[in-house]
Design a protein around this motif. Structure first.
Motif, PDB file in Angstrom:
ATOM      1  N   VAL A 237       0.855  -1.184   0.000  1.00 33.15           N
ATOM      2  CA  VAL A 237       0.000   0.000   0.000  1.00 33.15           C
ATOM      3  C   VAL A 237       0.894   1.238   0.000  1.00 33.15           C
ATOM      4  O   VAL A 237       1.825   1.342   0.809  1.00 33.15           O
ATOM      5  CB  VAL A 237      -0.923   0.019   1.236  1.00 33.15           C
ATOM      6  CG1 VAL A 237      -1.845   1.236   1.198  1.00 33.15           C
ATOM      7  CG2 VAL A 237      -1.738  -1.269   1.314  1.00 33.15           C
ATOM      8  N   SER A 238       0.600   2.183  -0.904  1.00 31.82           N
ATOM      9  CA  SER A 238       1.384   3.412  -0.982  1.00 31.82           C
ATOM     10  C   SER A 238       1.038   4.331   0.182  1.00 31.82           C
ATOM     11  O   SER A 238      -0.134   4.615   0.436  1.00 31.82           O
ATOM     12  CB  SER A 238       1.105   4.139  -2.300  1.00 31.82           C
ATOM     13  OG  SER A 238       1.647   5.447  -2.268  1.00 31.82           O
ATOM     14  N   VAL A 244      -3.639   0.567  -3.151  1.00 33.17           N
ATOM     15  CA  VAL A 244      -3.059  -0.770  -3.074  1.00 33.17           C
ATOM     16  C   VAL A 244      -2.344  -1.000  -4.404  1.00 33.17           C
ATOM     17  O   VAL A 244      -2.985  -1.187  -5.435  1.00 33.17           O
ATOM     18  CB  VAL A 244      -4.139  -1.845  -2.840  1.00 33.17           C
ATOM     19  CG1 VAL A 244      -3.495  -3.222  -2.733  1.00 33.17           C
ATOM     20  CG2 VAL A 244      -4.945  -1.527  -1.588  1.00 33.17           C
ATOM     21  N   VAL A 245      -1.027  -0.951  -4.386  1.00 33.66           N
ATOM     22  CA  VAL A 245      -0.269  -0.988  -5.637  1.00 33.66           C
ATOM     23  C   VAL A 245       0.118  -2.407  -6.027  1.00 33.66           C
ATOM     24  O   VAL A 245       0.527  -2.639  -7.166  1.00 33.66           O
ATOM     25  CB  VAL A 245       0.998  -0.109  -5.539  1.00 33.66           C
ATOM     26  CG1 VAL A 245       0.622   1.334  -5.275  1.00 33.66           C
ATOM     27  CG2 VAL A 245       1.929  -0.623  -4.438  1.00 33.66           C
ATOM     28  N   ASP A 281      -9.943  -6.708   2.195  1.00 34.24           N
ATOM     29  CA  ASP A 281     -10.411  -5.879   1.084  1.00 34.24           C
ATOM     30  C   ASP A 281      -9.738  -4.512   1.161  1.00 34.24           C
ATOM     31  O   ASP A 281      -8.964  -4.223   2.075  1.00 34.24           O
ATOM     32  CB  ASP A 281     -11.942  -5.759   1.097  1.00 34.24           C
ATOM     33  CG  ASP A 281     -12.462  -5.145   2.398  1.00 34.24           C
ATOM     34  OD1 ASP A 281     -11.683  -4.477   3.107  1.00 34.24           O
ATOM     35  OD2 ASP A 281     -13.661  -5.351   2.690  1.00 34.24           O
ATOM     36  N   ASP A 282     -10.031  -3.643   0.199  1.00 34.30           N
ATOM     37  CA  ASP A 282      -9.338  -2.359   0.137  1.00 34.30           C
ATOM     38  C   ASP A 282      -9.623  -1.491   1.368  1.00 34.30           C
ATOM     39  O   ASP A 282      -8.737  -0.782   1.852  1.00 34.30           O
ATOM     40  CB  ASP A 282      -9.754  -1.606  -1.130  1.00 34.30           C
ATOM     41  CG  ASP A 282      -9.045  -2.143  -2.362  1.00 34.30           C
ATOM     42  OD1 ASP A 282      -8.402  -3.208  -2.259  1.00 34.30           O
ATOM     43  OD2 ASP A 282      -9.140  -1.504  -3.425  1.00 34.30           O
ATOM     44  N   GLU A 283     -10.864  -1.534   1.881  1.00 27.99           N
ATOM     45  CA  GLU A 283     -11.180  -0.724   3.060  1.00 27.99           C
ATOM     46  C   GLU A 283     -10.306  -1.130   4.236  1.00 27.99           C
ATOM     47  O   GLU A 283      -9.715  -0.279   4.921  1.00 27.99           O
ATOM     48  CB  GLU A 283     -12.659  -0.894   3.440  1.00 27.99           C
ATOM     49  CG  GLU A 283     -13.039  -0.119   4.699  1.00 27.99           C
ATOM     50  CD  GLU A 283     -14.362  -0.574   5.295  1.00 27.99           C
ATOM     51  OE1 GLU A 283     -14.949  -1.550   4.766  1.00 27.99           O
ATOM     52  OE2 GLU A 283     -14.800   0.030   6.291  1.00 27.99           O
ATOM     53  N   LEU A 288      -5.805  -0.372   7.930  1.00 29.58           N
ATOM     54  CA  LEU A 288      -4.651  -0.990   8.587  1.00 29.58           C
ATOM     55  C   LEU A 288      -3.368  -0.224   8.262  1.00 29.58           C
ATOM     56  O   LEU A 288      -2.518   0.008   9.140  1.00 29.58           O
ATOM     57  CB  LEU A 288      -4.536  -2.450   8.148  1.00 29.58           C
ATOM     58  CG  LEU A 288      -3.378  -3.269   8.712  1.00 29.58           C
ATOM     59  CD1 LEU A 288      -3.384  -3.263  10.228  1.00 29.58           C
ATOM     60  CD2 LEU A 288      -3.456  -4.695   8.198  1.00 29.58           C
ATOM     61  N   ALA A 289      -3.230   0.186   7.002  1.00 27.43           N
ATOM     62  CA  ALA A 289      -2.051   0.968   6.619  1.00 27.43           C
ATOM     63  C   ALA A 289      -2.017   2.289   7.383  1.00 27.43           C
ATOM     64  O   ALA A 289      -0.946   2.751   7.802  1.00 27.43           O
ATOM     65  CB  ALA A 289      -2.063   1.224   5.113  1.00 27.43           C
TER      66      ALA A 289
END
Length: 360
Positions: A237-238, A244-245, A281-283, A288-289
């Motif tokens: 993740v950037s 999310v790369v 998932d992305d959320e 978390l990031a």
């Protein structure tokens, strides 16, 4: 210490400067709690409890003599010494004063949860562990899903015994530190019945790129990831764009979960449709990031973080941080020295194509 407790404090009472008394893991968790990071509540045992046990059992002279004899180049002799010391400590009686404190702290946890015997994790917190120079970290034991004050006292004693494992003895001997009796604090935390768990690095562990957050995730308790029993999903993740790369979804065919009796853990097969599904998932990845980034900012250095998302409760309130410590090596400029073994760090590094050369 105060309030009639000579050997314990709640995790919330600890700060970084308590590292020398309670060990790095417990002190780090206290700092996280003070910073508003969601950490399962619990308490910590000071090294004084360990010392009290050794003295009460009459093991001091025996331990000192055995430690002084360790030759790191004589593996067979080191293993024999390790077996001898481990058995001696495992058979020692935990002093009544320490058992009493464990029982009172555990009763407070039980009252807070409304459960008679809530499950806890009992984890080693050796001095210097979870520091920036923590090559020694992770050579001791962790016990999950422990119940009852007596069960905790026994697990604490087993954590102490792991100070004398053969790898730990030979490592200290190579440092020229074998004759000094080590000491260990212990962390006791409420268990998180994890639906998903894993590790997050606030950098790319292969390149050292500080603009990325690397996340590993798998189903169930973190034992599968830490022990190398399952290949986890990998995400990058950037920090800049929060995108999310990169994501690599692995077949996560097993998971660790609480044993049916409510004590200990078991390994279970994961049904095929869930095994191949993304664990995050992305959320969840972005949240978390963000939590990992906040911990890094507060600590002032790149962090290696264990986390778990509980089966119950709504996200993000069911996300917990179980441990955070400085990243001590990346694929770029990783340290060549130090003992190697299976660890979350080495696992994530290996799955990203590099070797961390450290233990958790």
């Amino acid at each position: 210490m105060s309030d009639g407790f000579a050997h314990t404090r709640t995790l919330a009472e600890l700060r970084a400067e308590d590292d020398g008394v309670f060990g790095g893991k417990s002190a780090s968790l206290g700092e996280l709690i003070a910073g508003g990071v969601p950490v399962p509540p619990g308490f910590a045992l000071a090294t004084s409890a360990f010392t009290a046990c050794i003295e009460a059992a009459g093991l001091r002279e025996h331990v000192d003599a055995a430690l002084a004899s360790v030759d790191p180049d004589d593996v067979d002799a080191a293993q024999a010494t390790a077996r001898e010391l481990t058995a001696a400590v495992s058979g020692a009686h935990v002093p009544d004063e320490v058992r009493d404190e464990i029982a009172r702290r555990y009763a407070d946890l039980a009252a807070a949860t409304g459960l008679d015997e809530p499950p806890v994790a009992v984890r080693s917190s050796a001095l210097g562990e979870d520091s920036a120079d923590a090559a020694f970290a992770g050579q001791q034991e962790t016990y999950l899903w422990v119940r009852g004050a007596d069960g905790i006292a026994d697990a604490v004693r087993d954590c102490w015994a792991s100070l004398y494992s053969a790898p730990a003895l030979t490592y200290r001997a190579r440092l020229g530190d074998a004759a000094r009796d080590p000491a260990m604090g212990v962390t006791v935390q409420l268990m998180v019945d994890a639906e998903v768990s894993g590790v997050a690095f606030t950098c790319n562990p292969v390149s050292g790129d500080p603009s990325m957050i690397a996340i590993n995730a798998s189903w169930g308790l973190g034992l599968g990831v830490v022990g190398g029993d399952v290949t986890p999903d990998e995400y990058l993740v950037s920090k800049v764009t929060k995108e999310v790369v990169r994501r690599t979804i692995a077949p996560k065919t097993i998971e660790y979960r609480p044993a049916p009796g409510g004590t200990g853990t078991e390994v279970a097969d994961v049904e095929p449709e869930r095994a191949d599904a993304p664990a995050l998932d992305d959320e969840r990845l972005r949240h978390l990031a963000g939590v990992a980034r906040g911990i890094e900012r507060s600590a002032g250095c790149q962090q290696d973080i264990e986390w778990a998302i509980a089966r119950t409760g709504g996200f993000p309130d069911n996300l917990y941080v179980l441990q955070a410590r400085p990243v001590t090596a990346t694929g770029k400029g990783a340290r060549p020295e130090g003992p190697k073994g299976v660890s979350a760090m080495s696992l994530i590094m290996s799955t990203f194509g590099a070797d961390a050369g450290q233990k958790r």
